[in-house]
Design a protein around this motif. Structure first.
Motif, PDB file in Angstrom:
ATOM      1  N   LYS A  30      14.947 -21.040  39.233  1.00 39.39           N
ATOM      2  CA  LYS A  30      15.582 -21.391  40.501  1.00 39.39           C
ATOM      3  C   LYS A  30      14.605 -21.025  41.601  1.00 39.39           C
ATOM      4  CE  LYS A  30      17.746 -16.893  41.009  1.00 39.39           C
ATOM      5  NZ  LYS A  30      18.751 -16.127  41.701  1.00 39.39           N
ATOM      6  N   SER A  33      18.912 -20.588  45.446  1.00 38.48           N
ATOM      7  CA  SER A  33      20.237 -20.501  44.843  1.00 38.48           C
ATOM      8  C   SER A  33      20.418 -21.677  43.904  1.00 38.48           C
ATOM      9  CB  SER A  33      21.298 -20.536  45.944  1.00 38.48           C
ATOM     10  OG  SER A  33      22.480 -21.155  45.480  1.00 38.48           O
ATOM     11  N   GLU A  34      20.708 -21.397  42.633  1.00 33.37           N
ATOM     12  CA  GLU A  34      20.870 -22.503  41.684  1.00 33.37           C
ATOM     13  C   GLU A  34      22.089 -23.361  42.025  1.00 33.37           C
ATOM     14  OE1 GLU A  34      21.124 -19.326  40.918  1.00 33.37           O
ATOM     15  OE2 GLU A  34      22.905 -18.942  39.685  1.00 33.37           O
ATOM     16  N   LEU A  35      23.076 -22.761  42.692  1.00 28.95           N
ATOM     17  CA  LEU A  35      24.239 -23.559  43.107  1.00 28.95           C
ATOM     18  C   LEU A  35      23.845 -24.553  44.193  1.00 28.95           C
ATOM     19  CD1 LEU A  35      27.327 -21.183  43.427  1.00 28.95           C
ATOM     20  CD2 LEU A  35      27.074 -23.196  41.969  1.00 28.95           C
ATOM     21  N   ARG A 316      39.925 -18.973  34.875  1.00 30.74           N
ATOM     22  CA  ARG A 316      38.763 -18.943  35.776  1.00 30.74           C
ATOM     23  C   ARG A 316      37.482 -18.543  35.066  1.00 30.74           C
ATOM     24  NH1 ARG A 316      39.344 -15.750  41.272  1.00 30.74           N
ATOM     25  NH2 ARG A 316      37.183 -16.431  41.391  1.00 30.74           N
ATOM     26  N   ARG A 320      30.442 -18.994  27.201  1.00 27.57           N
ATOM     27  CA  ARG A 320      28.975 -19.053  27.108  1.00 27.57           C
ATOM     28  C   ARG A 320      28.588 -19.386  25.673  1.00 27.57           C
ATOM     29  NH1 ARG A 320      27.296 -18.654  32.564  1.00 27.57           N
ATOM     30  NH2 ARG A 320      28.910 -17.445  33.582  1.00 27.57           N
ATOM     31  N   GLN A 339      29.573 -22.839  31.108  1.00 26.57           N
ATOM     32  CA  GLN A 339      29.435 -22.139  32.382  1.00 26.57           C
ATOM     33  C   GLN A 339      30.448 -22.700  33.358  1.00 26.57           C
ATOM     34  OE1 GLN A 339      25.231 -23.392  33.669  1.00 26.57           O
ATOM     35  NE2 GLN A 339      26.496 -23.594  35.489  1.00 26.57           N
ATOM     36  N   PRO A 340      30.594 -22.046  34.517  1.00 27.21           N
ATOM     37  CA  PRO A 340      31.478 -22.624  35.527  1.00 27.21           C
ATOM     38  C   PRO A 340      30.845 -23.903  36.062  1.00 27.21           C
ATOM     39  CG  PRO A 340      30.798 -20.362  36.089  1.00 27.21           C
ATOM     40  CD  PRO A 340      29.932 -20.817  34.984  1.00 27.21           C
ATOM     41  N   ARG A 369      34.338 -12.126  25.264  1.00 24.72           N
ATOM     42  CA  ARG A 369      34.035 -10.691  25.178  1.00 24.72           C
ATOM     43  C   ARG A 369      35.292  -9.851  24.991  1.00 24.72           C
ATOM     44  NH1 ARG A 369      31.739 -13.322  28.910  1.00 24.72           N
ATOM     45  NH2 ARG A 369      32.984 -12.513  30.629  1.00 24.72           N
TER      46      ARG A 369
ATOM     47  N   LEU B  37      21.390 -11.957  38.533  1.00 23.89           N
ATOM     48  CA  LEU B  37      22.544 -12.684  37.996  1.00 23.89           C
ATOM     49  C   LEU B  37      22.546 -14.136  38.438  1.00 23.89           C
ATOM     50  CD1 LEU B  37      25.452 -10.139  38.421  1.00 23.89           C
ATOM     51  CD2 LEU B  37      24.943 -11.393  36.328  1.00 23.89           C
ATOM     52  N   GLY B  38      22.090 -14.387  39.663  1.00 19.88           N
ATOM     53  CA  GLY B  38      22.211 -15.723  40.227  1.00 19.88           C
ATOM     54  C   GLY B  38      23.496 -15.820  41.025  1.00 19.88           C
ATOM     55  N   ASP B  39      23.888 -17.056  41.345  1.00 21.75           N
ATOM     56  CA  ASP B  39      25.064 -17.234  42.198  1.00 21.75           C
ATOM     57  C   ASP B  39      26.326 -16.745  41.497  1.00 21.75           C
ATOM     58  OD1 ASP B  39      23.838 -18.436  44.472  1.00 21.75           O
ATOM     59  OD2 ASP B  39      23.491 -20.205  43.231  1.00 21.75           O
ATOM     60  N   VAL B  41      30.127 -16.279  40.725  1.00 22.09           N
ATOM     61  CA  VAL B  41      31.275 -17.173  40.883  1.00 22.09           C
ATOM     62  C   VAL B  41      32.596 -16.526  40.479  1.00 22.09           C
ATOM     63  CG1 VAL B  41      29.951 -19.299  40.659  1.00 22.09           C
ATOM     64  CG2 VAL B  41      30.812 -18.168  38.610  1.00 22.09           C
ATOM     65  N   TYR B  42      32.526 -15.359  39.870  1.00 22.23           N
ATOM     66  CA  TYR B  42      33.767 -14.725  39.427  1.00 22.23           C
ATOM     67  C   TYR B  42      33.525 -13.233  39.309  1.00 22.23           C
ATOM     68  CZ  TYR B  42      37.553 -13.255  36.331  1.00 22.23           C
ATOM     69  OH  TYR B  42      38.620 -12.612  35.788  1.00 22.23           O
ATOM     70  N   GLU B  60      33.778  -7.015  35.345  1.00 19.71           N
ATOM     71  CA  GLU B  60      32.607  -7.838  35.065  1.00 19.71           C
ATOM     72  C   GLU B  60      32.288  -8.750  36.233  1.00 19.71           C
ATOM     73  OE1 GLU B  60      33.728  -9.738  31.398  1.00 19.71           O
ATOM     74  OE2 GLU B  60      34.500 -11.476  32.456  1.00 19.71           O
ATOM     75  N   GLU B  62      30.378 -12.404  37.014  1.00 16.27           N
ATOM     76  CA  GLU B  62      29.958 -13.620  36.326  1.00 16.27           C
ATOM     77  C   GLU B  62      29.280 -14.556  37.314  1.00 16.27           C
ATOM     78  OE1 GLU B  62      32.996 -15.237  33.918  1.00 16.27           O
ATOM     79  OE2 GLU B  62      31.590 -16.661  33.046  1.00 16.27           O
ATOM     80  N   SER B  63      28.126 -15.072  36.898  1.00 16.56           N
ATOM     81  CA  SER B  63      27.421 -16.049  37.728  1.00 16.56           C
ATOM     82  C   SER B  63      27.418 -17.377  37.005  1.00 16.56           C
ATOM     83  CB  SER B  63      25.982 -15.592  37.961  1.00 16.56           C
ATOM     84  OG  SER B  63      25.255 -15.717  36.768  1.00 16.56           O
ATOM     85  N   THR B  64      26.827 -18.395  37.650  1.00 15.71           N
ATOM     86  CA  THR B  64      26.731 -19.685  36.966  1.00 15.71           C
ATOM     87  C   THR B  64      25.940 -19.544  35.671  1.00 15.71           C
ATOM     88  OG1 THR B  64      24.819 -20.176  38.341  1.00 15.71           O
ATOM     89  CG2 THR B  64      26.909 -21.084  39.047  1.00 15.71           C
ATOM     90  N   LYS B  65      24.962 -18.636  35.677  1.00 16.78           N
ATOM     91  CA  LYS B  65      24.064 -18.553  34.527  1.00 16.78           C
ATOM     92  C   LYS B  65      24.504 -17.556  33.474  1.00 16.78           C
ATOM     93  CE  LYS B  65      20.316 -17.264  36.283  1.00 16.78           C
ATOM     94  NZ  LYS B  65      19.574 -16.967  37.497  1.00 16.78           N
ATOM     95  N   SER B  66      25.117 -16.442  33.911  1.00 14.71           N
ATOM     96  CA  SER B  66      25.367 -15.381  32.939  1.00 14.71           C
ATOM     97  C   SER B  66      26.529 -14.510  33.381  1.00 14.71           C
ATOM     98  CB  SER B  66      24.111 -14.522  32.768  1.00 14.71           C
ATOM     99  OG  SER B  66      23.827 -13.866  33.984  1.00 14.71           O
ATOM    100  N   VAL B  67      26.823 -13.537  32.552  1.00 16.77           N
ATOM    101  CA  VAL B  67      27.903 -12.620  32.851  1.00 16.77           C
ATOM    102  C   VAL B  67      27.411 -11.222  32.547  1.00 16.77           C
ATOM    103  CG1 VAL B  67      28.919 -12.874  30.569  1.00 16.77           C
ATOM    104  CG2 VAL B  67      30.327 -12.099  32.463  1.00 16.77           C
TER     105      VAL B  67
END
Lengths: 387, 127
Positions: A30, A33-35, A316, A320, A339-340, A369, B37-39, B41-42, B60, B62-67
């Motif tokens: 990135k 921001s990847e978003l 929500r 993964r 992913q979201p 998890r 983490l990146g953006d 989102v949760y 926890e 959580e981002s778009t890429k990972s948690v």
């Protein structure tokens, strides 16, 4: 694994990219921001360095017949100037890679010319497999030359609704119709202005984002010039550089498989939902035909027990890769990508699940998890652009 | 390069803590962690009244890429959580040391913490 840099590495560093290893290449993950990068591609445009992808030229009098033998699709059926998505399979039907193959005009009488584009980490394997199949595929071998040009060739993609407008600013007016008239999965040599001079470059209307867009093949030494020119002309049209994180979220929304996640040597085209890519109808034999014929007649997913489905998160939290998929507490599948979804606003995932639980509308649980969340089997793609 | 707020203390798991010794301590994640983490989102936070233990997971991110698990840098009772980051997790990226704080704890014991200098030396952030 060796750490390869593309010809655009300095451009990425200057732009503040954070890097990640992908198939042995240091690639931008990135920039900021990847978003933001994801949304730019959906709403305006994104610029991608895809120079880690391979470029393998197959030329010669037997090129079309050879690719019909070496790949699962009927490549001889594509017209000059068109492209086709295909697979290179093992004898047992396992997938070595997914590929885009372009048929190009040949300057030599009686010869045919194709460009085969494998994934980054697979390029040497695909080039070697093609060379081997050219030798052993028929008595005396096929009359073709297989040339791996990956190391000398860069690939830059402009993706998004403003891609055409941006590209046209670098194309002389008399050639605009070549670009505007270019169909999806077609390619043309077109003059593109790089460092002040128009160069004939291979321009393809292809992509991995679910948006309109182009991919431009260019010699390494000119790649930085084109990158900079696109950034400059694209800036006022909403173009920003986009990394592999955005590329992954875009392709997932578009329901496109990623080699190593959804596709592998252990899986096969039918389980992956890529049955139409396999041409069992072509008269000639091809590598994997016997195995794939059996797999198809048994029914998609029956030999692997599982098939690939799209899953929409009803909660929500996102699934993964490698998370277990459950039905009534029993493991019936595994997530391959998830992913979201930035565009849709809910979690999305691809997963292989037991065929009896793969029907649309089925609600399954994914173990996130230790806590489960419900996901519904939905049709792919998750996202489709308005045309 | 990610900023490291000089007035805060940090855990090895990338949480920051602001404690003046009088009131409850405020806890968040460092800009180094938010960037990695990146953006975001949760975010899943402990509830008010929950007991948290230094070095143990309590939620926890959580981002778009990972948690990634959230570890409490202190032991104590959660007295307040930041509802803003629950509804708008991106605030953790844009203002990790300010509006992006996560929760407050009435501390009975601190876990092992680093100064900003030590944390920057270990994680490459910018003071």
């Amino acid at each position: 694994m060796t750490e390869n840099h593309t010809a655009l590495y300095e451009q990425h560093k200057k732009a503040g990219a954070s890097f990640t290893d992908f198939g042995g290449w240091q690639m931008p993950l990135k920039y900021s921001s990847e978003l933001a990068e994801h949304h730019a591609v959906r709403r305006s445009a994104g610029l991608f360095d895809l120079s880690h992808m391979g470029e393998v030229w197959v030329t010669g009098p037997d090129a079309a017949a050879f690719l019909d033998y070496a790949l699962a699709g009927k490549l001889s059926a594509i017209a000059v100037g068109k492209a086709k998505y295909s697979l290179i399979c093992q004898e047992d039907g396992g997938i070595i890679d997914d590929l885009i193959t372009y048929r190009r005009p040949s300057s030599e009488e009686g010869s045919e010319k194709f460009l085969v584009v494998p994934n980054a980490g697979n390029a040497p394997v695909v080039a070697a497999a093609l060379a081997e199949r050219a030798r052993s595929g028929k008595a005396g071998g096929f009359d073709v030359v297989v040339e791996d040009a990956s190391a000398e060739t860069s690939l830059i993609a402009v993706q998004g609704p403003n891609a055409e407008e941006i590209l046209l600013t670098l194309v002389p007016a008399e050639a605009h119709a070549l670009v505007t008239g270019l169909k999806y999965y077609a390619a043309v040599e077109v003059g593109i202005t790089v460092n002040g001079t128009a160069q004939d470059l291979l321009l393809a209307r292809t992509g991995y984002t679910g948006e309109d867009g182009f991919e431009i093949y260019i010699p390494n030494e000119d790649a930085a010039g084109l990158w900079d020119a696109l950034l400059e002309t694209g800036a006022i049209r909403g173009l920003i550089p986009a990394g592999l994180a955005a590329r992954d979220s875009l392709r997932l929304e578009a329901g496109m498989p990623l080699y190593g996640n959804e596709l592998s040597r252990e899986g096969n085209a039918y389980a992956a939902g890529l049955g139409p890519v396999v041409s069992l109808a072509k008269e000639s034999d091809f590598v994997g035909k016997a195995a794939l014929t059996e797999i198809k007649s048994a029914g998609a997913g029956t030999t692997t027990r599982r098939k690939l489905v799209g899953l929409k998160g009803l909660g929500r939290r996102a699934a993964r890769g490698h998370y277990p998929v459950l039905k009534d507490g029993a493991v019936i599948g595994e997530v391959t990508s998830g992913q979201p979804s930035p565009t849709l606003g809910y979690p999305v995932a691809l997963a292989y699940v037991d065929v009896e639980h793969a029907a649309l509308g089925t609600v399954l649980d994914i173990d996130l998890r230790g806590k489960t969340e419900p996901f519904e089997v939905v049709a792919l793609p998750f996202y489709k652009r308005d045309k | 390069m990610a900023q490291i707020a000089p007035e805060l203390k940090y855990s090895a798991e990338h949480e920051w803590i602001a404690a003046d010794g009088a009131g409850p301590a405020t806890i968040g994640v460092s800009a180094v962690a938010a960037d990695a983490l990146g953006d975001i989102v949760y975010v899943d936070l402990p509830e008010v009244g929950a007991a948290v233990t230094a070095g143990e997971t309590c939620g926890e991110v959580e981002s778009t890429k990972s948690v990634s698990d959230l570890y409490s840098p202190v032991t104590g009772e959660v007295v307040e959580v930041n509802d803003v980051v629950v509804t708008e997790p991106a605030v953790i990226n844009s203002d990790p040391y300010g509006a992006g704080w996560l929760f407050k704890v009435a501390v009975t014991q601190e876990g092992p913490l680093m100064s900003a200098e030590e944390y920057a030396a270990a994680n490459g952030g910018e003071l």
